[in-house]
Design a protein around this motif. Structure first.
Motif, mmCIF file in Angstrom:
data_model
loop_
_atom_site.group_PDB
_atom_site.id
_atom_site.type_symbol
_atom_site.label_atom_id
_atom_site.label_comp_id
_atom_site.label_asym_id
_atom_site.label_seq_id
_atom_site.Cartn_x
_atom_site.Cartn_y
_atom_site.Cartn_z
ATOM 1 N N ILE A 179 0.843 -1.204 0.000
ATOM 2 C CA ILE A 179 0.000 0.000 0.000
ATOM 3 C C ILE A 179 0.875 1.249 0.000
ATOM 4 N N THR A 180 1.963 1.207 0.760
ATOM 5 C CA THR A 180 2.881 2.348 0.783
ATOM 6 C C THR A 180 3.590 2.510 -0.549
ATOM 7 N N ASP A 181 4.043 1.409 -1.136
ATOM 8 C CA ASP A 181 4.679 1.465 -2.468
ATOM 9 C C ASP A 181 3.757 2.149 -3.467
ATOM 10 N N MET A 182 2.500 1.720 -3.496
ATOM 11 C CA MET A 182 1.537 2.240 -4.451
ATOM 12 C C MET A 182 1.226 3.712 -4.193
ATOM 13 N N SER A 183 1.170 4.079 -2.922
ATOM 14 C CA SER A 183 0.872 5.472 -2.562
ATOM 15 C C SER A 183 2.004 6.399 -2.988
ATOM 16 N N ILE A 184 3.229 5.993 -2.735
ATOM 17 C CA ILE A 184 4.379 6.806 -3.141
ATOM 18 C C ILE A 184 4.465 6.884 -4.657
ATOM 19 N N ASP A 329 4.594 1.289 11.369
ATOM 20 C CA ASP A 329 5.399 2.451 11.729
ATOM 21 C C ASP A 329 6.534 2.645 10.720
ATOM 22 N N ASP A 330 7.150 1.560 10.289
ATOM 23 C CA ASP A 330 8.184 1.657 9.250
ATOM 24 C C ASP A 330 7.649 2.376 8.021
ATOM 25 N N ASN A 331 6.450 2.014 7.625
ATOM 26 C CA ASN A 331 5.889 2.557 6.388
ATOM 27 C C ASN A 331 5.400 3.988 6.527
ATOM 28 N N VAL A 332 4.965 4.369 7.711
ATOM 29 C CA VAL A 332 4.690 5.787 7.946
ATOM 30 C C VAL A 332 5.977 6.575 7.757
ATOM 31 N N GLY A 333 7.087 6.027 8.237
ATOM 32 C CA GLY A 333 8.380 6.676 8.042
ATOM 33 C C GLY A 333 8.754 6.814 6.577
ATOM 34 N N ARG A 334 8.437 5.827 5.786
ATOM 35 C CA ARG A 334 8.718 5.897 4.349
ATOM 36 C C ARG A 334 7.948 7.035 3.685
ATOM 37 N N VAL A 335 6.683 7.204 4.065
ATOM 38 C CA VAL A 335 5.876 8.287 3.496
ATOM 39 C C VAL A 335 6.439 9.644 3.916
ATOM 40 N N LEU A 336 6.784 9.775 5.193
ATOM 41 C CA LEU A 336 7.357 11.036 5.667
ATOM 42 C C LEU A 336 8.680 11.339 4.969
ATOM 43 N N ASP A 337 9.512 10.324 4.805
ATOM 44 C CA ASP A 337 10.798 10.518 4.128
ATOM 45 C C ASP A 337 10.595 10.986 2.688
#
Length: 528
Positions: A179-184, A329-337
């Motif tokens: 989901i994070t991959d797709m969002s970014i 939490d790891d993936n929230v960090g990816r979005v913030l980064d």
């Protein structure tokens, strides 16, 4: 502002020179007035505030979620209007209580996508909108320029997605990462970068049955989590609480929930669990089984019973839940980064919340639904755009029906009069409105259904809570949250509480009229 042709200096060089700063200031004001901020809304499922270290340090550390809270704002009195996944999402999208948006429960409702929603109104204001991940509203999304959603609850391992072409496709990987991959990818490669955007990143995590990312299978295995003091609640004076079926001890499935899988052992949810872990490829399954097999062998050898079994289940539950939080939490960090690397943070509101709270053993429970604190309360933290200087805790009572008007207000879009929530923008600007709401309304409808929580509605103020359980029961509960924060002592009908009970009943009726909830009229009709 007067027309430029009327300016007294317009006919001279000196006048033009004198006018330039005025023109510049006007242009700057117009640009500021037209500024539209991006919105990144990250919502998880069943992530309770107890399991975020920016709210509670007893259980886990969530450094990336803490980044949002430490550099932004933390709402310390954030609540939902109906503690259930689909209804909560409908409240968020419409800014209306469940009876007004039509999606009251997960078992009988289909969300009416033709109705007014906040994403549609953002589109009219010039925004691109996208949602990726969990939808859980039965109908297909409307009001989004792009969407890719999970069918139903979705799968943690090698999940399926429904695309805008109405195809169901399978993707390789762990759901939270995907989901994070797709969002970014949408933010980087698919959106129109000339337009403001509102992206909804909707995770399945931390929903039951808490299947961890494989690399974190061993995490927290050396940790013994403290048990809540009311884990062995006897529900005295609270018949609705006694009637539930969400006990860690009695209702948590030994295979589906705690992963103690044996082919010769039958439980009601065994086949569902088999379908979940059956999505792993052979190498992944080998890694999964290598971790759980020793635990399974030891469990059936010891064969714990009674309180020993209850406490064993609690520790397994807490560990698995915490592991799923870690990946989140790891993936929230990816979005913030990503937002930082692309220079988007200064112009973006980042919201992190959950669709409701969850019980981590309080009252002996898992799940949500009740109006009690652990499930009605939901985390809400925000990173604010650079123009907003507010930081720290926001104490006012807020609810998930407030998200829609807040986003519209931030976008400079009109807020329709039928939206029942209120914009949080004044609070984000550091204001302290004297007329801010003094109470919240709650209504839960899904009964009979899974976990058998009775239908109920109620009112919560900063100190007190009054609940009415109805339908197949007629029971009232009153709590003094200052003296009894864990809601163990029902004060309804006790001497000395007549005045506050009457005041709360009047406030409850006022809210039902304000939000046009017809429940009282329906109950009166049933009694005739």
């Amino acid at each position: 502002m007067r027309p430029l042709t009327c300016h007294p200096f317009i006919g001279s060089v000196a006048g033009v020179a004198a006018l330039l700063p005025v023109l510049s200031g006007c242009a700057s004001q117009q640009k500021e007035a037209a500024k539209q901020y991006n919105i990144v809304y990250i919502m998880t499922d069943d992530h309770t505030a107890q399991m975020m270290s920016c709210y509670d340090t007893r259980y886990v550390e969530t450094p990336n979620l803490d980044r949002i809270a430490n550099d932004g704002v933390r709402f310390v009195n954030s609540f939902v209007a109906n503690s259930l996944s689909g209804p909560s999402r409908a409240c968020m999208l419409t800014g209306k209580h469940s009876h007004a948006n039509g999606f009251t429960d997960n078992t009988t409702c289909v969300f009416d996508g033709s109705q007014q929603t906040m994403p549609k109104l953002l589109q009219k204001a010039g925004y691109q909108t996208a949602i990726i991940g969990k939808w859980h509203l039965e109908s297909l999304p409307t009001g989004f320029d792009y969407w890719e959603i999970l069918p139903g609850q979705g799968d943690y391992y090698n999940p399926r997605f429904i695309t805008m072409e109405n195809d169901t496709i399978e993707k390789k990987g762990y759901l939270t990462n995907l989901i994070t991959d797709m969002s970014i990818d949408w933010m980087e490669n698919q959106r129109d970068k000339e337009k403001p955007f509102c992206l909804f990143i909707h995770h399945k995590a931390i929903h039951r049955n808490w299947l961890p990312e494989l690399k974190y299978l061993s995490l927290y295995e050396d940790k013994t989590f403290p048990m809540p003091e009311n884990f062995y609640d006897d529900y005295e004076g609270r018949p609705a609480a006694a009637a539930q079926e969400m006990s860690v001890w009695k209702d948590m499935d030994i295979i589906y929930d705690t992963k103690m899988y044996r082919k010769d052992k039958e439980t009601p949810l065994k086949s569902t669990y088999e379908s979940f872990i059956g999505r792993l490829d052979p190498e992944e399954r080998k890694q999964y089984d290598a971790f759980y097999e020793p635990i399974i062998e030891e469990f059936y050898k010891k064969n714990p019973q009674g309180k020993e079994l209850a406490e064993w289940k609690f520790q397994r539950y807490m560990r698995d839940y915490a592991k799923v939080v870690k990946t989140l939490d790891d993936n929230v960090g990816r979005v913030l980064d990503y937002l930082e690397e692309k220079g988007l943070m200064d112009n973006t509101l980042v919201v992190y919340t959950s669709d409701q709270g969850f019980y981590m053993g309080e009252h002996g429970w898992f799940d949500k639904r009740f109006m009690y604190e652990e499930s009605m309360r939901t985390p809400l933290i925000m990173h604010l755009p650079k123009d907003f200087q507010t930081r720290g805790d926001i104490p006012q009572l807020v609810q998930n029906i407030d998200y829609a008007p807040t986003f519209l207000d931030l976008a400079g879009a009109p807020i329709p009069e039928d939206i029942q929530g209120v914009s949080l923008l004044p609070l984000l600007k550091g204001e302290k409105p004297a007329d801010w709401r003094k109470s919240l309304y709650y209504h839960f409808y899904e009964y009979p259904a899974e976990h058998m929580v009775k239908r109920h509605y109620g009112v919560r103020t900063d100190r007190y809570k009054l609940i009415h359980f109805y339908n197949d029961i007629d029971e009232w509960e009153l709590y003094d949250l200052k003296e009894d924060p864990t809601e163990m002592h029902n004060l309804f009908g006790k001497p000395g509480y007549e005045k506050i009970t009457e005041e709360l009943k009047q406030e409850l009726v006022k809210l039902q009229k304000q939000y046009q909830d017809p429940i009282e009229e329906k109950l009166k009709e049933q009694k005739k």
